[in-house]
Design an enzyme around this catalytic site. Structure first.
Site, PDB file in Angstrom:
ATOM      1  N   GLU A  41       4.991   1.808   7.624  1.00  0.00           N
ATOM      2  CA  GLU A  41       3.583   1.436   7.445  1.00  0.00           C
ATOM      3  C   GLU A  41       3.576  -0.053   7.191  1.00  0.00           C
ATOM      4  O   GLU A  41       4.232  -0.533   6.264  1.00  0.00           O
ATOM      5  CB  GLU A  41       2.966   2.224   6.282  1.00  0.00           C
ATOM      6  CG  GLU A  41       2.960   3.743   6.507  1.00  0.00           C
ATOM      7  CD  GLU A  41       2.249   4.167   7.789  1.00  0.00           C
ATOM      8  OE1 GLU A  41       1.351   3.437   8.251  1.00  0.00           O
ATOM      9  OE2 GLU A  41       2.621   5.208   8.356  1.00  0.00           O
ATOM     10  N   THR A 101       4.791  -6.290   9.194  1.00  0.00           N
ATOM     11  CA  THR A 101       5.035  -5.890  10.579  1.00  0.00           C
ATOM     12  C   THR A 101       6.327  -6.527  11.105  1.00  0.00           C
ATOM     13  O   THR A 101       7.147  -5.854  11.755  1.00  0.00           O
ATOM     14  CB  THR A 101       3.825  -6.323  11.441  1.00  0.00           C
ATOM     15  OG1 THR A 101       2.668  -5.648  10.932  1.00  0.00           O
ATOM     16  CG2 THR A 101       4.007  -5.964  12.901  1.00  0.00           C
ATOM     17  N   CYS A 143      -2.677  -3.615   1.429  1.00  0.00           N
ATOM     18  CA  CYS A 143      -2.584  -3.601   2.888  1.00  0.00           C
ATOM     19  C   CYS A 143      -3.941  -3.268   3.480  1.00  0.00           C
ATOM     20  O   CYS A 143      -4.246  -3.621   4.613  1.00  0.00           O
ATOM     21  CB  CYS A 143      -1.553  -2.578   3.319  1.00  0.00           C
ATOM     22  SG  CYS A 143      -1.718  -1.071   2.377  1.00  0.00           S
TER      23      CYS A 143
END
Ligand code: NAD
Length: 545
Positions: A293, A267, A329
């Site tokens: 993503e 992120t 993830c």
């Protein structure tokens, strides 16, 4: 040029090979592993189809045996980054002008090569370079990437068929153009399939690409480039530049022809890319598309009725949390368990976790390998140290780290009384799951807590037998996960079946492995043709007052 109408073969998901003792695929994979360990790759940059060697070398080592160097790779400096951008822009007119069938043909051939000759190559390089077991490599580097290639071709075909309405004497159409400029694809270490998909999905839609692979997945990235070359991808369509990520990214994002970014990773990095694109806005010739993503803190939520299927819940947690060392993830990283279910579940979790074998992935008895690199090892170890001393936190299983030979972290189960403890909220990205036990009567309140207690919204599961409880969880967690599972672990999305992606801090949710992703890589031109253009300026209403 062919005047035939091209029909894409209907894709089916690539069957997962078992690698069971005695199987031919196992023998072939073992041989390839041995060969790769014995050689040392020298990985160049790939610019305009040429291997470029800068002499600025970095090393790729095996995470499960870090004394062993698998490859050296050449790192780009600013001039090579600029050359890669120039190569992408130069290759674009011809690539974009190719009929769709020809672009699709490259990916379909790549899929067939990967299903056969390249299968052991991509699997072995993923096992050695990223420490995946044979099964984890097979479902990623072989099956998922084959699926991305084949399904994307079908999704693109359907997209091209999506056309506006006509009217009497008027023909309308969408011309699915590539984006203006070039696309920048930046990929993570943890999925070889993502490294293959992020540059090729935009390329399928006519774009040309600067591809920056992860420094921690260089051997598999190199073999992807080799696979695409052999599949007939023209020089310059995808240019691979590895090296200092911040420098390369700063160079690329400052270019006025940046047309889009296709990113998967953490992120923080995606936010920094978004910020830089904002700062560079005055210089661009177009508005770059940003697809990212990113991170997650994926959950498993159990209702009291999940106690009726305790083994399914326990296995879902163990597989979801520990496969590929928790470095998916989508890996289960936090769980909410009702008090009535906890005593028996805790016993099963501790027992199942204790049975897990961890070690060198070349030993096929192992279920887990090592975490990717020293930094990950240190970061995860820091969380384990914290767990040993934090108030209200209990280490139930695992908890040890040993980095002497490889970056090994034991599969670890933690209980936290505080549902907002950092172990319950922050992405650790390792084989660590933290569970919070809640009173059975607080089901809905705890669902709300699960929804609100992290910034992420990637994947999550509800385990329950009670249908009403499932419906309640689905409603209250609607925005808590882009991929929501009922009575299943939150990992293992399959292309064409569970299009993947999350929202909030987990990404732009453009669903890799679906037409929604491909839509981002095209800039349609609407064309109207009038067969009977008007030949008078005035309108009939003007005939009289
Ligand atoms: P990362 O963010 O460290 O690296 C991702 C890519 O960004 C790499 O190519 C890296 O070299 C590059 N990068 C690193 N620092 C950069 C910088 N300062 N500027 C520009 N680029 C930079 O992530 P990772 O460790 O490779 O992968 C793990 C992360 O990826 C986790 O957060 C995981 O959740 C996420 N992930 C998300 C998905 C998804 O679909 N949502 C899939 C896979 C991984």
């Amino acid at each position: 040029m062919s005047q035939a109408s091209f029909r894409v073969p209907t894709p089916v998901n690539e069957p997962v090979l078992s690698y069971a003792p005695g199987s031919p695929e196992r023998a072939e994979l073992k041989q390839t592993l041995e060969r790769m360990v014995a050689e040392r790759l020298d990985i160049p940059l790939v610019i305009a189809g040429e291997a470029v060697r800068t002499g600025r070398l970095a090393e790729a080592r095996m995470p499960h045996d870090h004394r062993h160097m698998l490859a050296t790779y050449h790192q780009a400096e600013a001039p090579q980054v600029q050359a890669a951008i120039a190569a992408a822009l130069a290759a674009k007119p011809a690539w974009e002008a190719l009929p769709f069938a020809d672009r699709a043909g490259v990916l379909l051939r790549a899929a067939d090569l990967l299903a056969t000759r390249y299968r052991p190559i991509l699997n072995a390089s993923t096992m050695l370079g990223q420490s995946k077991t044979a099964h984890q490599a097979e479902i990623d580097a072989a099956c998922e990437l084959i699926d991305f290639f084949r399904f994307n071709v079908t999704f693109a075909e359907h997209l091209l068929a999506e056309q506006p309405n006509n009217a009497p004497q008027v023909s309308n159409s969408f011309d699915y153009r590539a984006l203006d400029g070039f696309v920048y694809a930046v990929t993570p270490f943890n999925f070889t399939s993502i490294a293959g998909n992020l540059p090729t999905a935009p390329a399928l839609m006519g774009n040309t690409v600067v591809f920056k692979p992860s420094p921690s997945a260089m051997p598999s990235a190199w073999y992807i480039m080799e696979l695409l070359r052999e599949a007939g991808l023209p020089p310059g369509v995808i240019n691979m530049v590895q090296g200092d990520p911040a420098m390369i990214t700063a160079q690329v994002l400052a270019h006025p022809d940046l047309g889009g970014v296709h990113f998967t990773g953490s992120t923080a990095v995606f936010k920094s890319i978004w910020r830089m694109v904002g700062e560079n806005m005055p210089h661009y010739h177009q508005y770059p598309r940003l697809v990212g993503e990113t991170g997650g803190k994926d959950f498993i939520f159990a209702h009291a009725s999940a106690g009726d299927d305790l083994e399914a819940l326990a296995v879902g947690i163990v597989r979801g949390a520990f496969e590929y060392q928790g470095q998916k993830c989508s890996a289960a990283a936090r769980a909410f368990i009702p008090k009535s279910v906890w005593p028996k579940l805790c016993e099963r979790l501790v027992a199942l976790t204790g049975e897990i074998k961890m070690g060198d992935v070349r030993d096929f008895r192992n279920f887990m390998g090592a975490v990717i690199h020293e930094n990950a090892f240190k970061k995860i170890s820091g969380y384990l140290d914290y767990a040993r001393s934090a108030p209200g936190v209990k280490l139930l299983a695992g908890g040890k780290a040993d980095g002497r030979r490889g970056w090994f972290i034991e599969p670890t189960v933690i209980q936290s009384d505080n549902p907002k403890d950092r172990l319950m909220c922050e992405e650790i990205f390792g084989p660590v799951i933290t569970l919070h036990v809640y009173p059975d009567s607080a089901y809905e309140d705890t669902l709300r807590l699960c929804d609100q207690s992290t910034p992420y919204a990637l994947t999550g599961s509800i385990f329950a037998r009670d249908r009403k409880a499932i419906a309640t969880a689905s409603r209250l967690l609607r925005h808590a996960a882009g991929n929501f599972y009922i009575n299943d672990k939150p990992t293992g999305a399959v292309v064409g079946q569970q299009p993947f992606g999350g929202s909030r801090a987990s990404g732009t949710n453009d669903k890799a492995g679906s037409f929604l992703n491909l839509v981002r890589w095209t800039s349609p031109r609407t064309i109207k043709e009038n067969f009977t253009p008007p030949i008078r300026v005035g309108y009939p209403y003007q005939g009289a007052e």
